[in-house]
Design an enzyme around this catalytic site. Structure first.
Site, PDB file in Angstrom:
ATOM      1  N   ASP A  25      -4.339  -7.218 -17.063  1.00 42.46           N
ATOM      2  CA  ASP A  25      -2.744  -7.654 -17.426  1.00 42.46           C
ATOM      3  C   ASP A  25      -2.052  -8.125 -16.640  1.00 42.46           C
ATOM      4  O   ASP A  25      -1.547  -8.160 -15.761  1.00 42.46           O
ATOM      5  CB  ASP A  25      -2.254  -6.700 -18.776  1.00 42.46           C
ATOM      6  CG  ASP A  25      -2.041  -7.150 -20.291  1.00 42.46           C
ATOM      7  OD1 ASP A  25      -1.961  -9.413 -20.103  1.00 42.46           O
ATOM      8  OD2 ASP A  25      -0.969  -6.681 -20.739  1.00 42.46           O
ATOM      9  N   ASN A  42      -9.912 -12.338 -27.637  1.00 39.55           N
ATOM     10  CA  ASN A  42      -9.305 -13.273 -26.564  1.00 39.55           C
ATOM     11  C   ASN A  42      -9.946 -14.695 -27.179  1.00 39.55           C
ATOM     12  O   ASN A  42      -9.456 -15.555 -26.509  1.00 39.55           O
ATOM     13  CB  ASN A  42      -9.909 -12.580 -25.175  1.00 39.55           C
ATOM     14  CG  ASN A  42      -9.136 -12.124 -24.148  1.00 39.55           C
ATOM     15  OD1 ASN A  42      -9.295 -11.784 -23.135  1.00 39.55           O
ATOM     16  ND2 ASN A  42      -7.810 -12.090 -25.076  1.00 39.55           N
TER      17      ASN A  42
HETATM   18  C1  FPP Z   1      -4.828 -11.016 -19.507  1.00 38.81           C
HETATM   19  O1  FPP Z   1      -3.890 -11.580 -18.987  1.00 38.81           O
HETATM   20  C2  FPP Z   1      -6.067 -11.232 -18.692  1.00 38.81           C
HETATM   21  C3  FPP Z   1      -6.892 -11.707 -19.260  1.00 38.81           C
HETATM   22  C4  FPP Z   1      -6.960 -11.943 -21.055  1.00 38.81           C
HETATM   23  C5  FPP Z   1      -7.834 -12.284 -18.225  1.00 38.81           C
HETATM   24  C6  FPP Z   1      -8.791 -11.750 -17.323  1.00 38.81           C
HETATM   25  C7  FPP Z   1      -9.352 -12.242 -15.902  1.00 38.81           C
HETATM   26  C8  FPP Z   1      -8.971 -12.548 -14.957  1.00 38.81           C
HETATM   27  C9  FPP Z   1      -8.167 -11.121 -13.971  1.00 38.81           C
HETATM   28  C10 FPP Z   1      -9.995 -13.752 -13.932  1.00 38.81           C
HETATM   29  C11 FPP Z   1     -10.759 -13.777 -14.096  1.00 38.81           C
HETATM   30  C12 FPP Z   1     -11.978 -12.408 -14.289  1.00 38.81           C
HETATM   31  C13 FPP Z   1     -13.043 -12.826 -13.543  1.00 38.81           C
HETATM   32  C14 FPP Z   1     -13.384 -11.221 -13.243  1.00 38.81           C
HETATM   33  C15 FPP Z   1     -13.189 -13.379 -12.468  1.00 38.81           C
HETATM   34  P1  FPP Z   1      -3.028 -12.121 -19.835  1.00 38.81           P
HETATM   35  O2  FPP Z   1      -3.386 -13.810 -20.471  1.00 38.81           O
HETATM   36  O3  FPP Z   1      -3.326 -11.743 -21.354  1.00 38.81           O
HETATM   37  O4  FPP Z   1      -1.604 -12.515 -19.176  1.00 38.81           O
HETATM   38  P2  FPP Z   1      -0.423 -12.008 -20.545  1.00 38.81           P
HETATM   39  O5  FPP Z   1      -0.180 -11.252 -20.863  1.00 38.81           O
HETATM   40  O6  FPP Z   1       0.709 -12.344 -19.432  1.00 38.81           O
HETATM   41  O7  FPP Z   1      -0.355 -13.253 -20.634  1.00 38.81           O
END
Ligand code: FPP
Length: 266
Positions: free
Chosen positions: A45, A93
């Site tokens: 996250d 998501n």
């Molecule tokens: C949460 O951060 C993260 C995600 C919803 C996606 C996770 C994806 C990756 C780490 C990259 C791609 C994955 C792979 C396996 C290649 P957020 O967007 O909710 O962050 P925030 O809470 O700061 O907005």
């Protein structure tokens, strides 16, 4: 619950911070191979906040997050952790703006393309849990190709949670058990915790010994609700793109110092 300052966040004793992870001996010095978790699960996250702090767009944050994924997979493999589950995309998501969802899907496909060879060479089996049929065909095809190419690998399982939600997983498990009862192949009186576990997406995997969530949020967010019943949980304020080998090993070291009682008296 509060998070104490970084250098003593996980362990009471002061630890040297200058770990050299290109040397496997330094890793061995820090950690007891006998007490390594069999399964580590991570809620990645903070990509969006990482990007916002740098006046970048959210996709730039996810791109940097994908680099952190590579680092953590490499470290887990080096440390002989048998199963690593990464929460890469939740059922919730899908509600994000379309450009972000498309960007994440593209990133996932590129990740699978770029890591295919590395996974094969390092004997890592790729597995996926979640509603895989909801993913775009191009992602599904690449996912299936890499899963097939790595199906016989035994050194580690990289388990990607994609379009995953624990409540959906539990609903699916209930449906499967109900169908077996309806067919007459399962006696309701014979249903046990093992029956439940065998009908979850994680069938055959050990439950996570260790669950990590980055970005300072202290929630489980519909992740592996059944499986984390006795997991040791670590929350870190580090945003996912900044999560690296040092902190992973620091958490593993602290995990090894915890006494796990599973509700019993030691
Ligand atoms: C949460 O951060 C993260 C995600 C919803 C996606 C996770 C994806 C990756 C780490 C990259 C791609 C994955 C792979 C396996 C290649 P957020 O967007 O909710 O962050 P925030 O809470 O700061 O907005």
């Amino acid at each position: 619950m509060s998070i104490s300052p970084r250098s003593t966040r996980y362990t009471k004793k002061k630890r040297k911070r200058s770990l050299n992870f290109s040397s496997s001996s330094s890793v061995r010095n820090e950690l007891d191979p006998e007490r390594m978790p069999k399964h580590v699960a991570i809620i990645m996250d903070g990509n969006g906040r990482w990007a916002r702090k740098r006046l970048l767009n959210r996709i730039n944050g996810h791109e940097k997050g994908a680099e952190a994924v590579r680092t953590v997979v490499r470290t887990a493999r080096k440390l002989n952790i048998p199963v690593l589950t990464l929460y890469a995309f939740s059922t919730e998501n899908w509600q994000r703006p379309q450009p972000e969802v498309s960007g994440l899907m593209l990133l996932l496909r590129r990740f699978l393309e770029s890591e295919h060879k590395t996974l094969v060479e390092n004997e890592i089996r790729l597995h996926a849990i979640g509603q895989i049929d909801r993913l775009p065909k191009a992602v599904r095809d690449k996912l299936n190709a890499v899963m097939n190419a790595t199906a016989d690998n035994t050194r580690m399982v990289l388990n990607l949670a994609l379009s995953y939600g624990a409540r959906t997983e539990i609903v699916d498990m209930v449906k499967r058990i109900a169908q077996s009862v309806q067919k007459g192949t399962l006696d309701p009186a014979a249903v046990t915790a093992e029956t439940v576990a065998e009908n979850l997406y994680t069938c055959g995997m050990p439950d996570p010994d260790l669950l990590i969530r980055t970005s300072g949020e202290m929630r489980i967010s519909n992740f592996l609700l059944w499986q984390i019943a006795y997991s040791e949980i670590f929350f870190t304020p580090t945003l996912w793109p900044d999560f690296g080998e040092d902190e992973f090993v620091e958490i593993l070291t602290a995990y090894q110092s915890r006494e796990r009682r599973f509700g019993a008296i030691p």
